[in-house]
Write an enzyme that holds these catalytic residues in place. Sequence first.
Site, PDB file in Angstrom:
ATOM      1  N   PHE A 213       7.611  -6.435  -9.445  1.00 45.54           N
ATOM      2  CA  PHE A 213       8.709  -6.031  -8.565  1.00 45.54           C
ATOM      3  C   PHE A 213       9.163  -7.259  -7.779  1.00 45.54           C
ATOM      4  CE2 PHE A 213       5.146  -2.984  -8.727  1.00 45.54           C
ATOM      5  CZ  PHE A 213       5.618  -2.334  -9.852  1.00 45.54           C
ATOM      6  N   ASP A 215      10.391  -9.058  -5.230  1.00 47.83           N
ATOM      7  CA  ASP A 215      10.674  -8.919  -3.797  1.00 47.83           C
ATOM      8  C   ASP A 215      10.716 -10.307  -3.158  1.00 47.83           C
ATOM      9  OD1 ASP A 215       8.038  -9.636  -4.017  1.00 47.83           O
ATOM     10  OD2 ASP A 215       7.344  -8.344  -2.391  1.00 47.83           O
ATOM     11  N   ASP A 283       1.000  -7.513 -10.198  1.00 41.37           N
ATOM     12  CA  ASP A 283       1.847  -7.431  -9.013  1.00 41.37           C
ATOM     13  C   ASP A 283       1.016  -7.088  -7.775  1.00 41.37           C
ATOM     14  OD1 ASP A 283       4.884  -6.934  -7.993  1.00 41.37           O
ATOM     15  OD2 ASP A 283       3.502  -5.535  -7.056  1.00 41.37           O
TER      16      ASP A 283
HETATM   17  N1  LIG Z   1       6.108  -6.834  -5.447  1.00 42.07           N
HETATM   18  C1  LIG Z   1       5.825  -5.928  -4.534  1.00 42.07           C
HETATM   19  N2  LIG Z   1       6.554  -5.846  -3.389  1.00 42.07           N
HETATM   20  C2  LIG Z   1       6.226  -4.915  -2.488  1.00 42.07           C
HETATM   21  C3  LIG Z   1       5.177  -4.021  -2.646  1.00 42.07           C
HETATM   22  C4  LIG Z   1       5.167  -3.198  -1.516  1.00 42.07           C
HETATM   23  C5  LIG Z   1       4.211  -2.118  -1.161  1.00 42.07           C
HETATM   24  N3  LIG Z   1       3.624  -1.469  -2.254  1.00 42.07           N
HETATM   25  C6  LIG Z   1       2.531  -0.606  -1.954  1.00 42.07           C
HETATM   26  C7  LIG Z   1       1.962  -0.049  -3.158  1.00 42.07           C
HETATM   27  C8  LIG Z   1       0.598  -0.177  -3.195  1.00 42.07           C
HETATM   28  C9  LIG Z   1       0.112  -1.029  -2.167  1.00 42.07           C
HETATM   29  O1  LIG Z   1      -1.007  -0.505  -1.544  1.00 42.07           O
HETATM   30  C10 LIG Z   1       1.356  -1.288  -1.302  1.00 42.07           C
HETATM   31  O2  LIG Z   1       1.261  -0.739  -0.032  1.00 42.07           O
HETATM   32  C11 LIG Z   1       6.193  -3.623  -0.696  1.00 42.07           C
HETATM   33  N4  LIG Z   1       6.820  -4.652  -1.295  1.00 42.07           N
HETATM   34  C12 LIG Z   1       7.867  -5.530  -0.782  1.00 42.07           C
HETATM   35  O3  LIG Z   1       7.252  -6.517   0.025  1.00 42.07           O
HETATM   36  C13 LIG Z   1       8.162  -6.927   1.058  1.00 42.07           C
HETATM   37  C14 LIG Z   1       7.618  -6.509   2.392  1.00 42.07           C
HETATM   38  O4  LIG Z   1       6.937  -7.505   2.971  1.00 42.07           O
HETATM   39  P1  LIG Z   1       6.673  -7.455   4.561  1.00 42.07           P
HETATM   40  O5  LIG Z   1       8.021  -7.682   5.217  1.00 42.07           O
HETATM   41  O6  LIG Z   1       5.721  -8.615   4.762  1.00 42.07           O
HETATM   42  O7  LIG Z   1       6.074  -6.131   4.848  1.00 42.07           O
HETATM   43  C15 LIG Z   1       9.456  -6.142   0.797  1.00 42.07           C
HETATM   44  O8  LIG Z   1      10.309  -6.856  -0.068  1.00 42.07           O
HETATM   45  C16 LIG Z   1       8.905  -4.905   0.118  1.00 42.07           C
HETATM   46  O9  LIG Z   1       9.911  -4.242  -0.610  1.00 42.07           O
HETATM   47  C17 LIG Z   1       4.389  -4.111  -3.841  1.00 42.07           C
HETATM   48  O10 LIG Z   1       3.440  -3.390  -4.100  1.00 42.07           O
HETATM   49  N5  LIG Z   1       4.763  -5.080  -4.740  1.00 42.07           N
END
Ligand SMILES: Nc1nc2c(c(CN[C@H]3C=C[C@H](O)[C@@H]3O)cn2[C@@H]2O[C@H](COP(=O)(O)O)[C@@H](O)[C@H]2O)c(=O)[nH]1
Length: 306
Positions: A213, A215, A283
Site C-alpha cells: 500500500f 503511503d 507491507d
Molecule cells: N503501507 C501501509 N500504510 C498504512 C498502514 C496503516 C495501518 N494499517 C493497520 C493494519 C494493520 C496494522 O496493525 C495497522 O494498524 C496506515 N497506513 C498509512 O500510514 C500513514 C500514517 O502514518 P502516520 O501519520 O505516522 O500515522 C498513512 O499514509 C496511512 O494511510 C499499513 O498497514 N500499511
Amino acid sequence: MEDVRRTTAWVASRASHVKVDSSELEKIVDNINGSIPKVEWDFEGIHYFDNGPLTVQYLFVLDALNFCFWPDKDLSYDHLALGLKAALQNDKSALDADRLQSYSGPQLRELLNWPRPLPLEEERVRLLHEVGLELERSFKGEAANIVKSCGNSAVTLVALVARHFPGFRDHSLYKGHQVFLYKRAQIFAADLWGAFKGQGYGRFYDMSSITIFADYIIPAVLRKLGVLKYSSALSNSIDSNDEIAPGSEEEVEIRACSVHAVEKMRELIESKFRKQVLSVEMDLWLWSCGVQNRSLQHHRTLSIYY
Ligand SMILES: Nc1nc2c(c(CN[C@H]3C=C[C@H](O)[C@@H]3O)cn2[C@@H]2O[C@H](COP(=O)(O)O)[C@@H](O)[C@H]2O)c(=O)[nH]1
C-alpha cells in the site's frame, strides 16, 4: 491488481527522480534469509473487532478516512483507529449508513475526540457521505455486503470498491499513462484478511495478488534501507519538508517505485529461497518499522488517497 503491478513497473523503468537499487534489495533479502519478520495485524491493539459485520463496517469507514495525517504533527493513524473504535463502543449505530451521510466536520472531530479541525476535513466529510450514500443505495447499508458479493476474491473486492466508491479510485497520470495504486481499496482487503485471520469475512483465495500500500511511510523506510535512491533535488526537498505536488512526476515515482521494489524483493525471495511470501506481509513488516521510527523523513503530499 495486475494493473497496479504493470503500471508501477512501467513508471519504475522510466523514472528519473527515484531509482530502485537492485543490489541493496538483494542484500536485504539475504540479510533476512528470505524470511519476512512476522508482524501481527493490530500489533498496536487499536482496532475494533467483534468477529461480525460491524467490524467490516468499521474497517471500511476506517479505510475511507485512512489518509493524510501528517499536516497535524500530533495526529496519526492510531487516533483514527482508536477514535472510531471508541465511537462504536459508545454507540453501535455510529457508523450506520444514514449516520455517515449526516456527519459535519465538527461532528466528525467530536466522534474522533480530536480537539481541532482535521487535515482535509471537508474531504473527509465528503467521503463519509459518499460511503454512506452508496452503501445505502447498493449494499443495503452494510459494507459486509460488499464483501459477501466478491466471491472470496480480494481482487474482485478491490474492483468492486473502486467501481462503487469514487474516493477509492487511487490513480495518477504519468507521462501520459494511467498508473494505478489503489492504496486504500487494497488495504481494506488486507485489513479484513488480517482482522479475521483469513477466515469468514477475511477469507480470500487470492491474497497473493495484492501489492503493498503506497503511503508515505513505506517509501521512507525503503529509502532508509537504501532500496530507493532519490535524486539530490528530491532528497533535498523531502528533507526540508517541502510539499510534493500530488500527481507530480516525483510523487508518482515515489509511490510506484515503492510498489515495484517490494514486488522485486518478493520475486527474489521466491527464486532464491523458494519461499512464497505475500506483499501484505512485507507491507506490515516495513510499515511497522516505519511507524516505530518516528525520526524518518517522509514525503508530504496533500492527498485523499494515502
Ligand atoms: N503501507 C501501509 N500504510 C498504512 C498502514 C496503516 C495501518 N494499517 C493497520 C493494519 C494493520 C496494522 O496493525 C495497522 O494498524 C496506515 N497506513 C498509512 O500510514 C500513514 C500514517 O502514518 P502516520 O501519520 O505516522 O500515522 C498513512 O499514509 C496511512 O494511510 C499499513 O498497514 N500499511
